[in-house]
Structures are given as C-alpha cells and as structure tokens.
Design a protein around this motif. Sequence first.
Motif, mmCIF file in Angstrom:
data_model
loop_
_atom_site.group_PDB
_atom_site.id
_atom_site.type_symbol
_atom_site.label_atom_id
_atom_site.label_comp_id
_atom_site.label_asym_id
_atom_site.label_seq_id
_atom_site.Cartn_x
_atom_site.Cartn_y
_atom_site.Cartn_z
ATOM 1 N N PHE A 215 0.838 -1.211 0.000
ATOM 2 C CA PHE A 215 0.000 0.000 0.000
ATOM 3 C C PHE A 215 0.868 1.255 0.000
ATOM 4 O O PHE A 215 0.569 2.244 -0.674
ATOM 5 C CB PHE A 215 -0.927 -0.028 1.220
ATOM 6 C CG PHE A 215 -1.744 1.222 1.367
ATOM 7 C CD1 PHE A 215 -2.793 1.496 0.488
ATOM 8 C CD2 PHE A 215 -1.449 2.143 2.370
ATOM 9 C CE1 PHE A 215 -3.532 2.662 0.635
ATOM 10 C CE2 PHE A 215 -2.192 3.303 2.506
ATOM 11 C CZ PHE A 215 -3.236 3.567 1.633
ATOM 12 N N ASN B 239 -6.607 1.702 -1.689
ATOM 13 C CA ASN B 239 -6.953 2.019 -0.301
ATOM 14 C C ASN B 239 -8.033 1.079 0.235
ATOM 15 O O ASN B 239 -8.008 0.671 1.392
ATOM 16 C CB ASN B 239 -7.402 3.485 -0.226
ATOM 17 C CG ASN B 239 -7.622 3.927 1.213
ATOM 18 O OD1 ASN B 239 -6.759 3.698 2.066
ATOM 19 N ND2 ASN B 239 -8.758 4.555 1.482
ATOM 20 N N ASN C 90 -7.754 -1.369 3.521
ATOM 21 C CA ASN C 90 -8.702 -1.215 4.639
ATOM 22 C C ASN C 90 -9.328 -2.544 5.031
ATOM 23 O O ASN C 90 -9.526 -2.830 6.217
ATOM 24 C CB ASN C 90 -9.789 -0.203 4.280
ATOM 25 C CG ASN C 90 -9.269 1.224 4.292
ATOM 26 O OD1 ASN C 90 -8.232 1.515 4.901
ATOM 27 N ND2 ASN C 90 -9.982 2.123 3.599
#
Length: 370
Positions: A128, A135, A139
Amino acid sequence: MNKYVKYGLLVVVALGAFYAIARVLKTNSKPAELYETEKPSKQTIVNRVVATGKVIPKEEVDIKPQISGIIDKIYLEEGAKVNAGDLIAVIKVVPNEQSLNQAQGRVRNAEIALGNAEIEYNRNKTLFDRGVISNQQFNDIQTTYEQAKQEVENARADYQIIRRGSAGGSSSANTNIRATVTGTILEIPVEEGDQVIQSNNFNDGTTIATIADLGQMIFEGQVDEAEVGKLEIGMPLKITLGAIQDQEFEADLQFIAPKGVEEEGAVQFRIEGSVSLDSAHFIRAGYSANASLVLSQKDSVLAVKEAWLQFDNETEKPYVEVKTGENEYERRDIETGISDGIFVEVLSGVTEEDEIKIWNKTEPMSSDES
C-alpha cells in the motif's frame, strides 16, 4: 299362724300400697317441667368473617449466583439490614475440565489466526505504501487484522472467567454475591463450603439469600367458599397477631383468588390485604394472624339468643315460645335479621316485655322426689 299376726301383715301391706299411690298422685299433680325465661334485649350485632393466615413481606427477592462453584466466604447473617450492592458472599470457582480445555483451545486458535492476520497486514502495508494496492483493499486487510486481535482478547477473557469467575479481577465479578435490593436478610440457606449452581434458562439456581422489606407487609389468609361471595376489594380488615397480644392492625383487602383450593373437604380461597404498620412494633415475617372482615353491623336492635330459637319441621321457619301463664307457653313465629352466632336480630314477632322459654333449663328434682 296366729290370726293377729295375719291381721298385722295385712295392715302393713295396705299402708305401703296407700303410701305408694299417694306418692304417685303427688308426683303427677306437679308440673311436668318448669322452664326459665328471659326477655329480649337491645344488642349491637356485628356479622363478620374471620380468616386465618399469616403476615408476610409484600415482596421477597431470592439472590442467586451467576456462576457455579463453592461458597468461599459469607459476610452477613440472617436479620442483617442491607442496601442494594452490599456484598453478601463470595464464591470460589471450580471450573469444568471440558469447558476449560475448550476455552484454552479457543485462545490458541485465536492466537494462530492473529499471527496469520499480522503477517498479511504487514505484507500488504508495504504494498500500500508503494501504491501497488488500493486504499479499499488495504482497509479490508487492516479490518481483518484488528478483528483477529479482538478475538484473542475475547478468548483470553472467557478463559479467565471460566477459570476464576472474572476477567481481570473486575469489582463486578460473578464470584461476588451482592444484594440486589434494599431490605432485611430473611434467610441464608447455605453455609461456607456448600456447592452452588448458577441461575440459567434451565435451572433456577441455588438461593444464596432471601431479602425483603419488612416495612411493607401483607396479610395472606384463606376464607371458606360460603363467605367469599360476600367479600369486596377495598373492605377494611382488622389484623390480630398471635405474637402481639391486645393489638390490632388496620389493613385493606386487595386480592381475592379467582380459584379455590380444596382442603380437608372444604374449598378455600386465598385473600391478601396490605397491613398498616407502626414504629412501635417490629413485625417478623411469618407471624400467624387472623383477619376480621365486618360484613354488616346494626346498633341497638332487638335481639334474642340463637339458642332460644326453634324451627318448624315443615317450613323450617324460626319461632319461640312465649310465657302466657304458670308453666304455660304459646308459639310465636318471628322474623330474624343479622346474627353474630350468639345473638340474632328480631324484626317482628316478640317485644321487649315478652318472656321467652329457655330450652333445657328445667327445675331440679328435690331429694325426697328422687
């Protein structure tokens, strides 16, 4: 035999026969029976029902454990006054071996899952940071890692609860048995060292203590089916206690059972009344008591004793016999009102001046007539 002797015997026999006949005539000439009489009188008649029962607290609360174990320490005694939250006893947990093994296995599985989630999290965080993954993808991986850490904490806490009864020594531990209401401890049916069972959906659990507010008491008693139809909610009660002599307590009838229970061939109905207490008397739970309920009352009415009444064989209506002369009586039909079991109200048939025959009151025979 000498004729003079014969004549003498005849005279003796004749005198004896004459005396016997005279005695019979004298007896028959006396009245067969002599009765005493009394006049009607003014009386206050109260028709009441008496219910037997006991005085008990309005509400009793049973304190039960939330975990099974052994009573380690009892801090209070029966009769002690407590507030909600006061510590009553402490339970020492005796864990179930199977449940303990399962909890240990859950902790190990959670730690393994956490290790894998941590490796996955660290690898994807590097990607990331380089901008290789989106994103949203990161997450999701981060959420999985946080859930794995939380699962380990939950598994370890459950293990401690099974093993010690609490997680991290919390002040609200299940091993601490505390009062849930304010009142007086009526009973502690367990002792230190006794094994207790937790309360759950399938078992009521072991009662550690029973607490009640002795300032709110009710009378609980029973009345016969012949009287229950005369009662109404709100009727005043007079409560007398066997343990407190010459003292009456006021109460109000609050409950009449819709269903009776047969006891010794008679159907009884349960009633309850709220008792008004005073500060001068300490009422203990379970005192035997009688409740008097006044159904009707009449003051200063003409009355006779129920023992004087006779009843017609055909009509079954009451009547009395009124004196009209020496050992002479006439029948008087009367109409009666309320009764208290001793006196009965007379609505018509006799006056205050009439002399009424009292049954079973005959003149005793003298010694020379026996």
